[in-house]
Design an enzyme around this catalytic site. Structure first.
Site, short mmCIF file in Angstrom:
data_model
loop_
_atom_site.label_atom_id
_atom_site.label_comp_id
_atom_site.label_asym_id
_atom_site.label_seq_id
_atom_site.Cartn_x
_atom_site.Cartn_y
_atom_site.Cartn_z
CB CYS A 128 -36.33 -15.09 99.48
SG CYS A 128 -34.59 -14.95 99.89
CB CYS A 167 -25.34 -26.82 109.07
SG CYS A 167 -25.35 -26.17 107.38
CG ASP A 168 -22.02 -30.32 104.15
OD1 ASP A 168 -21.05 -30.84 104.72
OD2 ASP A 168 -22.17 -30.33 102.92
CE1 TYR A 213 -16.80 -26.87 93.46
CE2 TYR A 213 -16.12 -25.77 91.43
CZ TYR A 213 -16.77 -26.82 92.08
OH TYR A 213 -17.38 -27.81 91.35
CB CYS A 214 -13.22 -28.33 97.81
SG CYS A 214 -13.87 -29.54 99.02
CB CYS A 261 -36.02 -10.44 105.44
SG CYS A 261 -34.64 -11.42 104.83
CB CYS A 268 -11.28 -35.24 98.29
SG CYS A 268 -12.29 -35.21 96.78
CB CYS A 323 -30.19 -9.43 99.26
SG CYS A 323 -31.79 -8.60 99.37
#
Length: 380
Positions: A329, A278-279, A21-22, A320, A15, A350
Site C-alpha cells: 500500500c 500534482c493534479d 464530483y469534478c 503504516c 469544461c 486505510c
C-alpha cells in the site's frame, strides 16, 4: 531521467460537462484565478522545447492532456502541438501522446487524428447508462451516456488505443459487478477505477457522491472477485490498480504514484504555462512557477517548493509503521491523508485497503507467481 511525464491542461478548468464530483472544478474554485486560460501555440512550443531539453537520447517524453476538458482547445491546437513536437524532437528521443477526455465532443475528425498520431485515449465512463448519468451530466443537467458511448464507438472503429476511467462514487461502489460488466461490454479491456475526491473545504463523506471507506473496501473486494474470475478463465482485463498490486507482489515497480508510495512522477502544466507538482494540488499554495520564466525544467524540479512537496509524501501515516500490508500500500495517495485529533497523519481509506489486502493477497500472490513463471519461460 528515464521518462518525463507532463500532464497538460490546455483548456485549464474549462469544461462542457458539469460532473457533480469534478475535483478540478473544485480546485480551480479555490485558486485566486479559477481559469488560467487556453494554451497558446507560443506556450505550447516553450513547453515542448523545455521538455526535450530535459531528456537525452533513448529517453521518453510523455505529453498527456487532461482538463477540465482538453478538447475544448480545439483540434487545430492539437494538430499544431503534434507538428511542433515532431519538428523539435531530438534524435533518439521517444514521444508519447495521451489524452483523458469526457468524450463529449469526439467526432470522426478527432478519431482520425488520434488514430493517425497514435494517441492513447482515456474516456471517462462510470459504468452503465443509469450509473453514469447520475453524476456525469452536461451544462443543461442532462445525462451524457449516449453521446459518450457514440464517441467511444468512433474511436474503437478506428483502432485507437482506448482505456476507460471510472470514478468510484458511493453509487458505483454499491454496484461493483454491474460497473465492471458494463465497462467490459464496450469491448475495451483496459480499465481504471479511481475513488472520487471530496471537495477541499468540505468534511469527508458529506457530499452526495461521497465514497466512504466501508463502501470503497467492499467495492474493491467485489471488483477483484470479478477480475480474478476472468483471469482464471484466461480472459485478460487490465485493471490498473490490480495490475500495480500484482507488480508489487512480483517485487517489481508499479506505474502510479498512488500505489508506489511516492509523489513526483509528473509535472502539471496549466493553460498559461503555470506549473504544479500534482493534479490534486493545482492550487496557489503549490504553484512552482511558469514555463515562460524558465530556461530549464530543472529550475522547478529541483526547487525548494518541489522538494518540500516530495518530502511530505515520505512521511507516511502513523498506522503504516506496523501495517502488514505496508509493502503493498505504501500509505496510498497523499490527498487522502488527514490529521487526526492527536496530530498524527492517517489515510482516510486505510480500513478499505486493509480489508482489500486481507481478502485478496493469496490470489494476488498466485497471479504474481504465474507471471514470474511466464516471464522466465519467455526468456528461454
Amino acid at each position: 531521467m528515464k521518462q518525463l511525464n507532463l500532464l497538460i491542461k490546455p483548456a485549464s478548468s474549462l469544461c462542457n460537462m458539469r460532473c457533480h464530483y469534478c475535483f478540478y472544478a473544485d480546485e480551480a474554485a479555490n485558486r485566486a484565478e479559477s481559469n488560467l486560460g487556453v494554451m497558446s501555440e507560443e506556450t505550447a512550443e516553450q513547453l515542448i522545447r523545455l521538455a526535450f531539453a530535459a531528456v537525452s537520447g533513448n529517453e521518453c517524453v510523455n505529453f498527456s492532456f487532461q482538463g477540465g476538458e482538453p478538447t475544448l482547445t480545439g483540434l487545430d491546437f492539437f494538430r499544431s502541438f503534434v507538428r511542433a513536437a515532431k519538428k523539435l524532437r531530438p534524435q533518439g528521443v521517444n514521444v508519447q501522446f495521451t489524452i483523458q477526455t469526457n468524450g463529449f465532443r469526439i467526432d470522426s475528425d478527432w478519431a482520425d487524428f488520434f488514430a493517425a498520431n497514435r494517441f492513447l485515449v482515456g474516456v471517462s465512463l462510470d459504468g452503465d447508462k443509469d450509473l453514469h448519468n447520475t453524476f456525469r451530466v452536461d451544462a443543461s443537467g442532462s445525462g451524457t451516456y449516449p453521446r459518450v458511448l457514440k464517441s467511444l464507438q468512433l474511436l474503437t472503429a478506428r483502432n485507437v488505443d482506448v482505456n476507460l476511467l471510472c470514478v468510484v462514487t458511493n453509487l458505483c461502489a454499491r454496484h461493483p459487478q454491474r460497473v465492471y460488466r458494463a465497462l467490459k461490454k464496450t469491448g475495451v479491456r483496459f480499465l481504471q477505477f479511481i475513488p472520487c475526491l471530496d471537495p477541499l473545504e468540505q468534511p469527508r463523506g458529506t457530499a452526495k457522491f461521497s465514497l466512504t471507506p466501508e463502501d470503497y473496501g467492499a467495492f474493491l473486494c467485489a471488483l477483484f472477485d470479478e477480475w480474478y474470475r476472468d483471469w482464471e478463465q484466461g480472459t485478460y482485463v487490465s485493471v490498473r490498480t490490480f495490475d500495480d498490486y500484482v507488480h508489487l507482489a512480483m517485487g517489481r515497480p508499479c506505474g502510479t504514484c498512488a500505489t508506489s508510495g511516492r509523489c513526483g512522477t509528473y509535472l502539471v502544466v496549466e493553460g498559461d504555462g503555470s506549473l504544479f507538482p500534482c493534479d490534486f494540488y493545482c492550487v496557489d499554495q503549490w504553484k512552482l512557477g511558469n514555463l515562460h520564466d524558465l530556461e530549464s525544467l530543472d529550475e522547478v524540479l529541483g526547487s525548494q517548493k518541489e522538494q518540500c512537496f516530495l518530502n511530505e509524501s515520505k512521511e507516511k501515516p502513523v498506522e503504516c509503521a506496523e501495517c502488514p500490508w505496508r509493502s503493498m500500500c505504501w500509505g496510498g495517495c497523499k490527498r487522502d491523508w488527514y490529521t487526526d485529533e492527536a496530530g498524527a497523519a492517517c489515510n482516510y481509506y486505510c480500513a478499505a485497503y486493509r480489508r482489500f489486502f486481507a481478502w485478496t493477497m493469496p490470489r494476488l500472490e498466485r497471479i504474481a507467481r504465474a507471471e514470474l513463471a511466464r516471464s522466465r519461460q519467455l526468456r528461454r
